[in-house]
Design an enzyme around this catalytic site. Structure first.
Site, PDB file in Angstrom:
ATOM      1  N   GLU A   1      28.777 -30.819  59.811  1.00 54.88           N
ATOM      2  CA  GLU A   1      29.281 -31.787  60.779  1.00 54.88           C
ATOM      3  C   GLU A   1      30.240 -31.114  61.748  1.00 54.88           C
ATOM      4  O   GLU A   1      30.985 -30.216  61.370  1.00 54.88           O
ATOM      5  CB  GLU A   1      29.995 -32.929  60.045  1.00 54.88           C
ATOM      6  CG  GLU A   1      29.081 -33.746  59.156  1.00 54.88           C
ATOM      7  CD  GLU A   1      29.794 -34.925  58.520  1.00 54.88           C
ATOM      8  OE1 GLU A   1      31.045 -35.010  58.605  1.00 54.88           O
ATOM      9  OE2 GLU A   1      29.112 -35.778  57.941  1.00 54.88           O
TER      10      GLU A   1
ATOM     11  N   ARG B   1      29.681 -37.636  51.128  1.00 53.32           N
ATOM     12  CA  ARG B   1      29.720 -36.319  51.751  1.00 53.32           C
ATOM     13  C   ARG B   1      28.300 -35.784  51.877  1.00 53.32           C
ATOM     14  O   ARG B   1      27.502 -35.894  50.944  1.00 53.32           O
ATOM     15  CB  ARG B   1      30.584 -35.342  50.941  1.00 53.32           C
ATOM     16  CG  ARG B   1      32.080 -35.563  51.092  1.00 53.32           C
ATOM     17  CD  ARG B   1      32.537 -35.187  52.506  1.00 53.32           C
ATOM     18  NE  ARG B   1      33.969 -35.399  52.720  1.00 53.32           N
ATOM     19  CZ  ARG B   1      34.492 -36.520  53.195  1.00 53.32           C
ATOM     20  NH1 ARG B   1      33.724 -37.546  53.472  1.00 53.32           N
ATOM     21  NH2 ARG B   1      35.792 -36.610  53.393  1.00 53.32           N
TER      22      ARG B   1
ATOM     23  N   HIS C   1      29.141 -40.393  60.691  1.00 53.83           N
ATOM     24  CA  HIS C   1      30.364 -40.306  59.872  1.00 53.83           C
ATOM     25  C   HIS C   1      31.442 -41.266  60.408  1.00 53.83           C
ATOM     26  O   HIS C   1      32.576 -40.871  60.703  1.00 53.83           O
ATOM     27  CB  HIS C   1      30.908 -38.875  59.828  1.00 53.83           C
ATOM     28  CG  HIS C   1      31.756 -38.620  58.602  1.00 53.83           C
ATOM     29  ND1 HIS C   1      31.851 -37.393  58.002  1.00 53.83           N
ATOM     30  CD2 HIS C   1      32.534 -39.452  57.854  1.00 53.83           C
ATOM     31  CE1 HIS C   1      32.660 -37.468  56.958  1.00 53.83           C
ATOM     32  NE2 HIS C   1      33.087 -38.722  56.860  1.00 53.83           N
TER      33      HIS C   1
END
Length: 326
Positions: free
Chosen positions: A264, A235, A283
């Site tokens: 994000e 994360r 990601h």
């Protein structure tokens, strides 16, 4: 008749499985404008979601919701207390993406160790630069020391992959007994920052919560061995991005491989994007063909289990709602 809404598409096999279940209907919602959500969410008995933010205004439309199934593991964007107040279980897919993310972490290690982006860029020039280059030194993973911070489903796989490459593996996870770590052939450590001082590579695999946010800060990075690699497929909120940017620009860190960001999606330029010796991916560590299929199927099966009254507590984040339902 239970109705499942998938917010944005998921793997077709999972949709087919739900549609093949008697009495269950499925809808894929492409338009996630406020107007569309207000119109469609009241119809949902179950929601399968990927990256959309789930907050109180969103949930105010979910008047019939019985389960929220995350297509993935993290739930930073979900207001869990708000779900719990409404007695709605939040499920995740804890096993589905572990292999994919672990392999991605190893890919980033290799790409950093072999200066992949630099060599690729030099070869693509009008006058290609051929052969080894002193300004792009590379090294083997074999014989190096890696610190794996977080020893859950992904961290354990990363540790095993690193060991297969001939690396010495240090592990920090306060929730795992030292005997269990030693039993798998790895070395438990008590202090991550202290261990980072001797590690050639640090890779983190922790959930993001109050105890772990910005755990990789300026002080941690300063303790890291000069020239070391830093990998994050967990994360973005675990890392102080300004401190990481400074550590790369100063040359203290040799390189970093990053799949996740503090905010994000990254929609505007941030300083970190121009830092040297940094490999990014957006990601996508879990997003292999196999990983996407597993996550979709596990999320679908969670919805069906909820309808059947057989929901597995191990995949439920807010387990207290299960006790209220019994």
């Amino acid at each position: 008749m239970p109705h499942v809404i998938c917010v944005r598409p998921i793997h077709e096999a999972a949709i087919e499985k739900m549609r093949a279940t008697e009495g269950v209907t499925v809808e894929v919602l492409m338009d996630i404008s406020p107007e569309s959500l207000a119109r469609n969410l009241p119809k949902a008995d179950a929601l399968i979601v990927r990256t959309i933010r789930i907050d109180r205004p969103f949930l105010s439309h979910c008047t019939n919701l019985r389960i929220l199934a995350r297509h993935g593991v993290g739930y930073d964007a979900v207001d869990v207390p708000a779900l719990t107040e409404r007695n709605i279980p939040l499920t995740i897919t804890p096993e589905a993406n572990a292999v994919s993310v672990a392999e991605h972490a190893l890919m980033l290690m290799l790409a950093c160790a072999r200066q992949l982006s630099g060599y690729d860029a030099n070869l693509r020039q009008a006058k290609p630069v051929w052969g080894g280059q002193p300004n792009l030194p590379t090294f083997d993973l074999a014989g190096k020391t890696v610190l794996v911070v977080g020893f859950g489903r992904i961290g354990t796989r990363v540790a095993k992959l690193c060991a297969a490459f001939g690396m010495k593996v240090l592990v920090r996870d306060p929730n795992i007994g030292k005997g269990a770590i030693r039993g798998l052939g790895f070395i438990p450590v008590d202090d991550a920052a202290e261990a980072a001082a001797v590690a050639d590579i640090v890779t983190i695999h922790c959930p993001s919560d109050a105890s772990t946010r910005h755990m990789v800060n300026g002080a941690f990075l300063a303790r890291m061995k000069k020239g070391a690699l830093f990998i994050n497929t967990a994360r973005g909120t675990l890392v102080d991005e300004a401190a990481l940017d400074a550590a790369l620009r100063s040359g203290h860190l040799g390189a970093a491989g990053i799949d996740v960001f503090h905010d994000e999606p990254v929609e505007t330029a941030i300083p970190l994007l121009t830092a040297p010796n940094l490999i990014f991916t957006p990601h996508v560590a879990a997003s292999t063909a196999e990983g996407l299929a597993r996550m979709a199927m596990d999320a679908a099966e969670a919805c069906l289990a909820c309808f059947a009254g057989t929901l597995d507590p191990d995949i439920v984040v807010n387990k207290e709602v299960l006790a209220r339902r019994n």
